[in-house]
Design an enzyme around this catalytic site. Sequence first.
Site, PDB file in Angstrom:
ATOM      1  N   PHE A 151      34.342  53.464  48.151  1.00 11.17           N
ATOM      2  CA  PHE A 151      35.400  54.334  47.627  1.00 11.17           C
ATOM      3  C   PHE A 151      36.662  53.580  47.231  1.00 11.17           C
ATOM      4  CE2 PHE A 151      36.766  53.793  51.993  1.00 11.17           C
ATOM      5  CZ  PHE A 151      38.152  53.756  51.891  1.00 11.17           C
ATOM      6  N   LYS A 175      25.320  54.706  41.732  1.00  9.26           N
ATOM      7  CA  LYS A 175      25.730  55.740  42.689  1.00  9.26           C
ATOM      8  C   LYS A 175      27.141  55.419  43.167  1.00  9.26           C
ATOM      9  CE  LYS A 175      25.603  56.325  47.079  1.00  9.26           C
ATOM     10  NZ  LYS A 175      26.849  57.136  47.252  1.00  9.26           N
ATOM     11  N   GLU A 178      31.048  59.210  46.884  1.00 12.12           N
ATOM     12  CA  GLU A 178      31.238  60.650  46.764  1.00 12.12           C
ATOM     13  C   GLU A 178      32.672  61.065  47.074  1.00 12.12           C
ATOM     14  OE1 GLU A 178      29.980  59.772  51.006  1.00 12.12           O
ATOM     15  OE2 GLU A 178      29.513  59.057  48.978  1.00 12.12           O
ATOM     16  N   SER A 228      30.240  48.724  53.672  1.00 11.39           N
ATOM     17  CA  SER A 228      30.330  48.279  55.062  1.00 11.39           C
ATOM     18  C   SER A 228      29.164  47.372  55.439  1.00 11.39           C
ATOM     19  CB  SER A 228      30.349  49.492  55.993  1.00 11.39           C
ATOM     20  OG  SER A 228      29.059  50.102  56.047  1.00 11.39           O
ATOM     21  N   CYS A 283      38.756  45.380  50.856  1.00  6.69           N
ATOM     22  CA  CYS A 283      37.903  44.433  51.577  1.00  6.69           C
ATOM     23  C   CYS A 283      38.535  43.045  51.602  1.00  6.69           C
ATOM     24  CB  CYS A 283      36.514  44.376  50.950  1.00  6.69           C
ATOM     25  SG  CYS A 283      36.476  43.742  49.266  1.00  6.69           S
ATOM     26  N   GLU A 383      36.806  45.889  61.554  1.00  3.49           N
ATOM     27  CA  GLU A 383      37.534  45.999  60.293  1.00  3.49           C
ATOM     28  C   GLU A 383      38.231  47.359  60.280  1.00  3.49           C
ATOM     29  OE1 GLU A 383      36.831  45.366  55.481  1.00  3.49           O
ATOM     30  OE2 GLU A 383      35.132  45.935  56.747  1.00  3.49           O
TER      31      GLU A 383
END
Length: 499
Positions: A151, A175, A178, A228, A283, A383
């Site tokens: 995201f 994909k 969402e 992740s 990240c 994290e």
Amino acid sequence: MSVREIPMYIDGKPVPSNSQEWRDVVNPATQEVVARVPFCSAEEVDRAVASAKEAFKTWRKVPLGKRMRIMLKLQALVREHTPELAALITEEHGKTLPDAEGEVGRGLEVIEHACSITSLQLGELAENAGTEIDVYTLNQPLGVGAGITAFNFPIMLPCFMFPLAIATGNTFVLKPSEQDPSSTMRLVELAHEAGVPAGVLNVVHGGPDVANQIADHADIKALSFIGSSHVGSLLYDRAAKAGKRMQAMMGAKNHCVVMPDANRSQAINNLLGSAFGAAGQRCMANSVVVLVGEAKAWLDDIVDGARNMKVGPGTQRDADLGPLVSPAARDRVIRLIDAGEQEGAKLLVDGRGYEVSGYEHGNFVGPTVFADVTPEMTIYREEIFGPVLCVVSVDTLDEAIEFVNANPNGNGTSIFTNSGWVARRFESDIDVGQVGINVPIPVPVAYFSFTGSRGSKLGDLGPNGKQAIAFWTQTKTVTARWFEPENVSSGINSTISLS
């Protein structure tokens, strides 16, 4: 206000989903529902893959020059629509508009790199490798590729995947997350406006079931994932079992090492921006600062800088950071701050309970700073993906390098120093994929590959640069020898026409 329904994109057009499962897409600053996104059925995913598989038959044969011209058109359209794309990012992700515009710019770099496909996909030739024998390579597309994105960069991460994948002749199933799909969908619309043919670029939506189906699908030949470590590791195992090529760029715990000879104001301003920008939801965020030697005295300046950062909705251009993407993300960050306090870290700046006037329901957490952090603490081991900075102090450069290398992750790191010797020593001995020297977030330009080491990456080849070309193509080596026809004299043979 009507709530838009996010479609799939299959066979060159938006397609409404028949799914019975839908999720709300929420503005994180206001909790307003701005869209609804379907969790696609297995049949709908199969339909998207089938469209891509059929389109590959013709797309793989499209000349390089034509693919290049589509990428040239796409980069022009993305540049033209940057404000619109950035506004969609801010509405659904929450990052500030300047940050969102910067994200679009980084995605644009990859599309611009894909415009060089006419030279990027060249093979090699060895003439007379043997007597009158030539050996050469062809870098051919694999087939249907797929991408699953996180995201936190809904424009940049898809650009890390599909532009080079389709420029090299593959077709694609994407994909997106969402949680904030609208900007990604607009990017896909622009790609088709630029001339991407029907079936070459398709989009499905969903959660773990859709991701697992993509990893397992026999007709998908390569999968790119950014997210992740937990999910990436599971998908990598599934993809490998299914016999497909995969790259997984995963979790991080990035360190910023500050030497006492560094430019003090530049180092502090940069580390604060890298730690708290996008509310820490990068990240590549520097979530740990390692103060070396006399730089330990700079802690008070770091604390003052964190306290003076402005928190607000992403639409406020002077805000330094916006809200977290969801209430669940906010709750998780607060739990980790609680854990840090309970485990003995010294809480110097507390961002819990932060409220922004007029946006009382927003997912806001203010800049948070911990000192005296040790490797055993939860706030160091996990994290956080929020605006939380852990401060560690060591005496020497050797200790700093050892400390960074002992962390399980190896995504990005940076060092601030005015010593060329120190910088060279650091870049040589540090076991991290991306290194910044007086650069806080060392994401490389798109014509260099995004890398990583240890727990931050699975797969030999990363996105962007030369590695991405290798990832999205299969090398075919041809060994060729041609004989003079026996029934044609050498004199006549020299006049044979190639027309």
